[in-house]
Write a protein that holds these residues in place. Sequence first.
Motif, PDB file in Angstrom:
ATOM      1  N   GLY A 163      -4.692  -7.524 -20.230  1.00 38.81           N
ATOM      2  CA  GLY A 163      -5.565  -8.650 -19.939  1.00 38.81           C
ATOM      3  C   GLY A 163      -6.149  -8.495 -18.550  1.00 38.81           C
ATOM      4  N   LEU A 164      -7.339  -9.008 -18.341  1.00 37.65           N
ATOM      5  CA  LEU A 164      -8.013  -8.900 -17.051  1.00 37.65           C
ATOM      6  C   LEU A 164      -8.477 -10.291 -16.650  1.00 37.65           C
ATOM      7  N   GLU A 165      -7.889 -10.831 -15.590  1.00 33.20           N
ATOM      8  CA  GLU A 165      -8.198 -12.198 -15.153  1.00 33.20           C
ATOM      9  C   GLU A 165      -8.929 -12.173 -13.807  1.00 33.20           C
ATOM     10  N   PRO A 166     -10.200 -12.574 -13.762  1.00 31.93           N
ATOM     11  CA  PRO A 166     -10.903 -12.634 -12.473  1.00 31.93           C
ATOM     12  C   PRO A 166     -10.252 -13.676 -11.554  1.00 31.93           C
ATOM     13  N   VAL A 167     -10.063 -13.300 -10.308  1.00 36.42           N
ATOM     14  CA  VAL A 167      -9.469 -14.237  -9.354  1.00 36.42           C
ATOM     15  C   VAL A 167     -10.359 -14.481  -8.134  1.00 36.42           C
ATOM     16  N   LEU A 168     -11.369 -13.637  -7.932  1.00 34.03           N
ATOM     17  CA  LEU A 168     -12.239 -13.829  -6.771  1.00 34.03           C
ATOM     18  C   LEU A 168     -13.567 -13.123  -7.017  1.00 34.03           C
ATOM     19  N   VAL A 169     -14.650 -13.805  -6.707  1.00 34.39           N
ATOM     20  CA  VAL A 169     -15.979 -13.204  -6.765  1.00 34.39           C
ATOM     21  C   VAL A 169     -16.588 -13.292  -5.373  1.00 34.39           C
ATOM     22  N   GLU A 170     -17.045 -12.176  -4.851  1.00 28.46           N
ATOM     23  CA  GLU A 170     -17.653 -12.163  -3.515  1.00 28.46           C
ATOM     24  C   GLU A 170     -18.971 -11.402  -3.557  1.00 28.46           C
ATOM     25  N   GLU A 171     -19.887 -11.803  -2.707  1.00 34.20           N
ATOM     26  CA  GLU A 171     -21.166 -11.121  -2.616  1.00 34.20           C
ATOM     27  C   GLU A 171     -21.028  -9.834  -1.813  1.00 34.20           C
ATOM     28  N   LEU A 172     -21.946  -8.911  -2.059  1.00 35.42           N
ATOM     29  CA  LEU A 172     -22.123  -7.777  -1.171  1.00 35.42           C
ATOM     30  C   LEU A 172     -23.137  -8.187  -0.105  1.00 35.42           C
ATOM     31  N   VAL A 173     -22.844  -7.845   1.131  1.00 33.66           N
ATOM     32  CA  VAL A 173     -23.687  -8.271   2.255  1.00 33.66           C
ATOM     33  C   VAL A 173     -24.114  -7.051   3.063  1.00 33.66           C
ATOM     34  N   LEU A 174     -25.100  -7.258   3.871  1.00 34.96           N
ATOM     35  CA  LEU A 174     -25.585  -6.198   4.756  1.00 34.96           C
ATOM     36  C   LEU A 174     -24.766  -6.193   6.040  1.00 34.96           C
ATOM     37  N   VAL A 175     -24.327  -5.007   6.467  1.00 32.70           N
ATOM     38  CA  VAL A 175     -23.717  -4.874   7.791  1.00 32.70           C
ATOM     39  C   VAL A 175     -24.572  -3.928   8.617  1.00 32.70           C
ATOM     40  N   THR A 176     -24.699  -4.267   9.888  1.00 34.15           N
ATOM     41  CA  THR A 176     -25.513  -3.486  10.815  1.00 34.15           C
ATOM     42  C   THR A 176     -24.742  -3.300  12.113  1.00 34.15           C
ATOM     43  N   ALA A 177     -25.275  -2.453  12.984  1.00 32.83           N
ATOM     44  CA  ALA A 177     -24.716  -2.358  14.326  1.00 32.83           C
ATOM     45  C   ALA A 177     -24.940  -3.689  15.044  1.00 32.83           C
ATOM     46  N   PRO A 178     -24.053  -4.080  15.957  1.00 28.84           N
ATOM     47  CA  PRO A 178     -24.250  -5.337  16.705  1.00 28.84           C
ATOM     48  C   PRO A 178     -25.616  -5.336  17.398  1.00 28.84           C
ATOM     49  N   THR A 273     -16.276  -8.381  -8.160  1.00 31.19           N
ATOM     50  CA  THR A 273     -15.291  -9.267  -8.764  1.00 31.19           C
ATOM     51  C   THR A 273     -13.914  -8.611  -8.660  1.00 31.19           C
ATOM     52  N   ILE A 274     -12.983  -9.314  -8.038  1.00 35.34           N
ATOM     53  CA  ILE A 274     -11.599  -8.844  -7.968  1.00 35.34           C
ATOM     54  C   ILE A 274     -10.824  -9.533  -9.079  1.00 35.34           C
ATOM     55  N   SER A 275     -10.125  -8.738  -9.861  1.00 35.88           N
ATOM     56  CA  SER A 275      -9.361  -9.252 -11.007  1.00 35.88           C
ATOM     57  C   SER A 275      -7.926  -8.751 -10.923  1.00 35.88           C
ATOM     58  N   VAL A 276      -7.054  -9.433 -11.646  1.00 34.45           N
ATOM     59  CA  VAL A 276      -5.678  -8.957 -11.792  1.00 34.45           C
ATOM     60  C   VAL A 276      -5.495  -8.505 -13.235  1.00 34.45           C
ATOM     61  N   ALA A 277      -5.026  -7.277 -13.387  1.00 32.56           N
ATOM     62  CA  ALA A 277      -4.729  -6.723 -14.707  1.00 32.56           C
ATOM     63  C   ALA A 277      -3.258  -6.938 -15.012  1.00 32.56           C
ATOM     64  N   PHE A 278      -2.957  -7.316 -16.247  1.00 29.85           N
ATOM     65  CA  PHE A 278      -1.573  -7.585 -16.649  1.00 29.85           C
ATOM     66  C   PHE A 278      -1.416  -7.232 -18.116  1.00 29.85           C
ATOM     67  N   THR A 289       4.160 -15.881 -12.789  1.00 28.17           N
ATOM     68  CA  THR A 289       4.278 -16.677 -11.562  1.00 28.17           C
ATOM     69  C   THR A 289       3.433 -16.075 -10.450  1.00 28.17           C
ATOM     70  N   PHE A 290       3.463 -14.760 -10.344  1.00 30.11           N
ATOM     71  CA  PHE A 290       2.684 -14.091  -9.309  1.00 30.11           C
ATOM     72  C   PHE A 290       1.189 -14.286  -9.540  1.00 30.11           C
ATOM     73  N   ARG A 291       0.764 -14.222 -10.801  1.00 32.54           N
ATOM     74  CA  ARG A 291      -0.655 -14.455 -11.096  1.00 32.54           C
ATOM     75  C   ARG A 291      -1.082 -15.850 -10.690  1.00 32.54           C
ATOM     76  N   ALA A 292      -0.224 -16.847 -10.890  1.00 32.25           N
ATOM     77  CA  ALA A 292      -0.555 -18.219 -10.494  1.00 32.25           C
ATOM     78  C   ALA A 292      -0.732 -18.308  -8.984  1.00 32.25           C
ATOM     79  N   LEU A 293       0.124 -17.613  -8.231  1.00 32.91           N
ATOM     80  CA  LEU A 293      -0.014 -17.602  -6.775  1.00 32.91           C
ATOM     81  C   LEU A 293      -1.308 -16.912  -6.362  1.00 32.91           C
ATOM     82  N   LEU A 294      -1.660 -15.838  -7.044  1.00 27.14           N
ATOM     83  CA  LEU A 294      -2.914 -15.143  -6.747  1.00 27.14           C
ATOM     84  C   LEU A 294      -4.114 -16.055  -6.947  1.00 27.14           C
ATOM     85  N   ARG A 295      -4.109 -16.795  -8.052  1.00 26.09           N
ATOM     86  CA  ARG A 295      -5.248 -17.688  -8.331  1.00 26.09           C
ATOM     87  C   ARG A 295      -5.427 -18.687  -7.195  1.00 26.09           C
ATOM     88  N   GLY A 296      -4.326 -19.277  -6.731  1.00 28.26           N
ATOM     89  CA  GLY A 296      -4.426 -20.258  -5.659  1.00 28.26           C
ATOM     90  C   GLY A 296      -4.870 -19.650  -4.350  1.00 28.26           C
TER      91      GLY A 296
END
Length: 307
Positions: A163-178, A273-278, A289-296
């Motif tokens: 099973g594959l449960e998504p736990v976090l979705v994040e955008e890709l962003v631009l990084v540059t020199a300061p 998308t970061i997911s947890v496989a189980f 139990t660990f998956r529940a902690l990950l979700r939170g």
Amino acid sequence: MYDPIRLAALVAVAEAGSITRAAERLGYTPPALSQQLAKLEREAGTALLVRHHRGARLTDAGELLVARARRVLDELEQARHELARLAGLSGGTLRVGTFPTAGTHLLPPVLSAFHRAHPDVELSVADYDPPTGVAAVAVGEVDLALTHAYHPAEPVPVPSSVGLEPVLVEELVLVTAPGHALSSDSSRLPLSGLAGQPLVSMAPELPARQEVEALLARAGATPSVLVPTPGYAVVCALVSAGLGVAVVPEMVARTAVTPVGVRPLGAGELRRTISVAFRADEVAPAADTFRALLRGAFGRAYRTPGA
């Protein structure tokens, strides 16, 4: 009925000899701990502590309540262990797979919370570059694995036993020199704004990033340095040194060791998308139990608005 958390606070003050030292031990601020103790005194209807310039000491009522509180807290701890045994969380090993970004920035507090709640379960952590952690779960090398997928990208087949449960979705962003001109504005930069920019690229042949790199190429970004292995710390260091700009997950950008400018891109169409496989075909109380902690934990950090 007395709140066990407040009873534990009183016991901690009795053992530490001061509210400040007890607060440090429990992870409270001194004012927050003082509020808990004040509520306990209201519940008890009498003073339990006498504050003085060197700390705090128990009153006679406080001594009496601490003695009883220790017994209550010991019984609650025993009950926790017995419930853990019933749930299959007393002993054994939980084997967790991860990848570098999550293993460095997101997994440690979840592991810590799990260990505090279930100290009898031995923890094992291993690194897997996505998507190899999914295969490790399928063959039983690990019980769970954190993995990720990029968008846009071709979906990677997942074994039917996993099973594959998504736990976090994040955008890709631009990084540059300061101080780079592109990072002086906090508004979203259209991908067309990357035209002609030298790009520190994760190499077009890297499967997870192929479609992202192709989209950047179509926008006109010109590869200046290729990093063929998934090493975002190196990418950010090269960007910081002025060798080009890069497109990385937001978590990577915000936790970069080297200084970088950060700017959101387009309409958020580039994501990770970061997911947890189980293993979906077996009962595993520790893994569940660990998956529940990950979700939170993951849900409170870096989640893309509206995702």
